[in-house]
Design an enzyme around this catalytic site. Sequence first.
Site, mmCIF file in Angstrom:
data_model
loop_
_atom_site.group_PDB
_atom_site.id
_atom_site.type_symbol
_atom_site.label_atom_id
_atom_site.label_comp_id
_atom_site.label_asym_id
_atom_site.label_seq_id
_atom_site.Cartn_x
_atom_site.Cartn_y
_atom_site.Cartn_z
ATOM 1 N N SER A 159 -45.411 0.132 -38.989
ATOM 2 C CA SER A 159 -44.003 0.471 -38.757
ATOM 3 C C SER A 159 -43.360 1.105 -39.994
ATOM 4 C CB SER A 159 -43.224 -0.791 -38.371
ATOM 5 O OG SER A 159 -43.265 -1.711 -39.424
ATOM 6 N N GLU A 187 -48.771 6.429 -42.607
ATOM 7 C CA GLU A 187 -48.735 6.918 -41.219
ATOM 8 C C GLU A 187 -47.885 5.904 -40.460
ATOM 9 O OE1 GLU A 187 -48.937 7.208 -37.775
ATOM 10 O OE2 GLU A 187 -51.081 6.799 -37.661
ATOM 11 N N CYS A 231 -48.478 5.377 -31.750
ATOM 12 C CA CYS A 231 -47.389 5.976 -32.536
ATOM 13 C C CYS A 231 -47.026 7.368 -32.017
ATOM 14 C CB CYS A 231 -47.746 6.012 -34.009
ATOM 15 S SG CYS A 231 -49.395 6.631 -34.305
ATOM 16 N N GLU A 242 -38.014 2.959 -31.823
ATOM 17 C CA GLU A 242 -39.303 3.155 -31.165
ATOM 18 C C GLU A 242 -39.628 1.931 -30.300
ATOM 19 O OE1 GLU A 242 -42.497 2.823 -33.978
ATOM 20 O OE2 GLU A 242 -43.838 4.040 -32.761
HETATM 21 P P1 NAD Z 1 -44.963 -5.394 -37.765
HETATM 22 O O1 NAD Z 1 -44.139 -4.398 -38.482
HETATM 23 O O2 NAD Z 1 -44.752 -6.843 -38.014
HETATM 24 O O3 NAD Z 1 -46.530 -5.115 -38.019
HETATM 25 C C1 NAD Z 1 -47.085 -3.835 -37.856
HETATM 26 C C2 NAD Z 1 -48.395 -3.803 -38.660
HETATM 27 O O4 NAD Z 1 -48.089 -3.875 -40.039
HETATM 28 C C3 NAD Z 1 -49.322 -4.987 -38.378
HETATM 29 O O5 NAD Z 1 -50.641 -4.529 -38.299
HETATM 30 C C4 NAD Z 1 -49.156 -5.920 -39.579
HETATM 31 O O6 NAD Z 1 -50.367 -6.573 -39.920
HETATM 32 C C5 NAD Z 1 -48.781 -4.956 -40.665
HETATM 33 N N1 NAD Z 1 -47.875 -5.553 -41.658
HETATM 34 C C6 NAD Z 1 -46.703 -6.191 -41.413
HETATM 35 N N2 NAD Z 1 -46.136 -6.584 -42.580
HETATM 36 C C7 NAD Z 1 -46.967 -6.173 -43.566
HETATM 37 C C8 NAD Z 1 -46.933 -6.256 -44.989
HETATM 38 N N3 NAD Z 1 -45.900 -6.823 -45.654
HETATM 39 N N4 NAD Z 1 -47.976 -5.750 -45.689
HETATM 40 C C9 NAD Z 1 -49.011 -5.138 -45.063
HETATM 41 N N5 NAD Z 1 -49.088 -5.021 -43.727
HETATM 42 C C10 NAD Z 1 -48.078 -5.517 -42.983
HETATM 43 O O7 NAD Z 1 -44.724 -5.099 -36.250
HETATM 44 P P2 NAD Z 1 -45.464 -5.549 -34.928
HETATM 45 O O8 NAD Z 1 -44.508 -6.321 -34.088
HETATM 46 O O9 NAD Z 1 -46.812 -6.098 -35.171
HETATM 47 O O10 NAD Z 1 -45.630 -4.101 -34.323
HETATM 48 C C11 NAD Z 1 -44.525 -3.359 -33.881
HETATM 49 C C12 NAD Z 1 -44.210 -2.187 -34.727
HETATM 50 O O11 NAD Z 1 -45.282 -1.812 -35.543
HETATM 51 C C13 NAD Z 1 -43.947 -0.998 -33.833
HETATM 52 O O12 NAD Z 1 -42.575 -0.829 -33.659
HETATM 53 C C14 NAD Z 1 -44.586 0.175 -34.506
HETATM 54 O O13 NAD Z 1 -43.639 0.965 -35.180
HETATM 55 C C15 NAD Z 1 -45.458 -0.408 -35.552
HETATM 56 N N6 NAD Z 1 -46.871 -0.076 -35.364
HETATM 57 C C16 NAD Z 1 -47.208 1.208 -35.591
HETATM 58 C C17 NAD Z 1 -48.521 1.581 -35.440
HETATM 59 C C18 NAD Z 1 -48.925 3.011 -35.664
HETATM 60 O O14 NAD Z 1 -49.979 3.411 -35.190
HETATM 61 N N7 NAD Z 1 -48.149 3.790 -36.413
HETATM 62 C C19 NAD Z 1 -49.461 0.648 -35.060
HETATM 63 C C20 NAD Z 1 -49.072 -0.685 -34.845
HETATM 64 C C21 NAD Z 1 -47.741 -1.026 -35.022
#
Ligand code: NAD
Length: 484
Positions: free
Chosen positions: A233, A254, A288, A385
Amino acid sequence: MIHESSMYSYPELKLYIDGRWRSTENSAPVINPATGEVLGALPHARERDLDDALEAAERGFKVWRKTPPAERARIIYRASALMRERQAEIAHAITAEHGKPLPQAMLEVIRGCEFFEWDAGEAVRTYGRVIPSAPGIRYLVHHQPVGTVAAFSPWNFPMSQPSRKVAGALASGCSIILKAAEETPAGALHIARAFHDAGLPPGVLNLVFGTPADISTYLIRQDSVRLVAFTGSTAVGRHLTSLASQSMTPVLMELGGHAPVIVCEDTDVQAAAISGAERKMRNAGQVCTSPTRFFIHESIFDEYCAAFVARAAATRVGNGFEEGVEMGPLANERRPIALAELVEDAVAKGAELCTGGSRVGDKGYFFAPTVLCNVPDTARVMQEEPFGPLAILNSVSSIEDGIARANGVPYGLAAYGFTNRADYADLLAEELEAGNVSINTLEASLPETPFGGVKASGYGREGGSEGLHNYMIVKNVSHSMEIV
Ligand code: NAD
């Protein structure tokens, strides 16, 4: 009928550090999102595991950067061939931990292999440059691997997401410590297993799991980490970028997207609507680049909406192991809650809920394919998103109107257009603020095309001939034949 899965068991989860598999006393359960069943125990890395990984990666880098590019490529091709042989086994693990339909998991494994194979091909083509100079002096531009990479991959594509980071790092001559997603560790584990079996020197690839914030905070502040690569995210990407800025460590980010689709009046309405609805529901919209904000010319709006809603509502939702299922559950408990909130907010502000909008069943994290029409700009979902099976269908009066609305969000990852007019296609390509613009196709990213965002969708590119640039430094060498 359930696909035969009993011949493949979910792998035992371990860390992979310095060429060895390792367990720890702390662990967390990995859950099947379709059934709630516990699949395995994920070991959490302790500080001493991370220290070991950092030291191993430093040693690994010294070996790997001196390994001839052709030999590096051979090892990557060998690992990829092993993953192709293990396609069914890896795909079963992905469907179990992520929920996506098994045929989609099978394709994902191949896509992951293609990322490795593309970057292996690029490994031998990281050419430098000779700058024209006066006699007696040479100016040479070298590309050298940056060093140890700390990489963080998300849960939406358990195999192909980590593939991109590992492929880029290894093809460039870097070592890598990968923290793969805690929800979906098996894809990354299979990558490490394939590289181990392919003869990758110890320490070049290290795989850890644990609480994301603890691991990223610990790794990013280390001097030996020379690049931070993250997919996830925008909020987390921003946080990691700020941590990396303390030591001026470069980042490859990304991040999120909120992809617009501009549907022009000259297009084949039925075909465009069905393509849009099917693509929207792929991976349960947890992509994404997923098409989300559809801006449809007002003259075709009603016909487009009817066809889109009918196809979306007909999506077969269920356990990814069941034959014919098109869409599985969402990845974790947070996702259906977040989606339901966005739908409720949009409807309260005047949007029309045409289908879906709520959870399906009382087991797992299923959410119905959802279509909202005539959504006002004040609704949260117009800016946030949804990252789920939710489409917004709004009408526009002209292509210029559509482009202005498409560009009206902080994101700029993928953008799409449907038209047969060359002047429209050119205008879309020229004016849409996105790293990837696709016309008459909802495919945004291939191994051979550079992929990445603008604005809050991040920076750096993966894939294409640009993909290895992030993992390499540019060094200029001036060499005078005499002391001057
Ligand atoms: P989230 O933001 O909690 O986690 C998203 C990802 O980031 C997870 O894989 C998590 O392990 C990692 N993450 C979270 N905090 C981190 C930190 N401090 N350090 C390193 N990694 C960390 O959100 P979620 O509820 O799991 O997913 C929803 C959001 O995540 C979506 O709105 C989307 O934007 C984003 N997302 C994007 C992609 C992509 O392909 N760009 C993929 C997965 C999730």
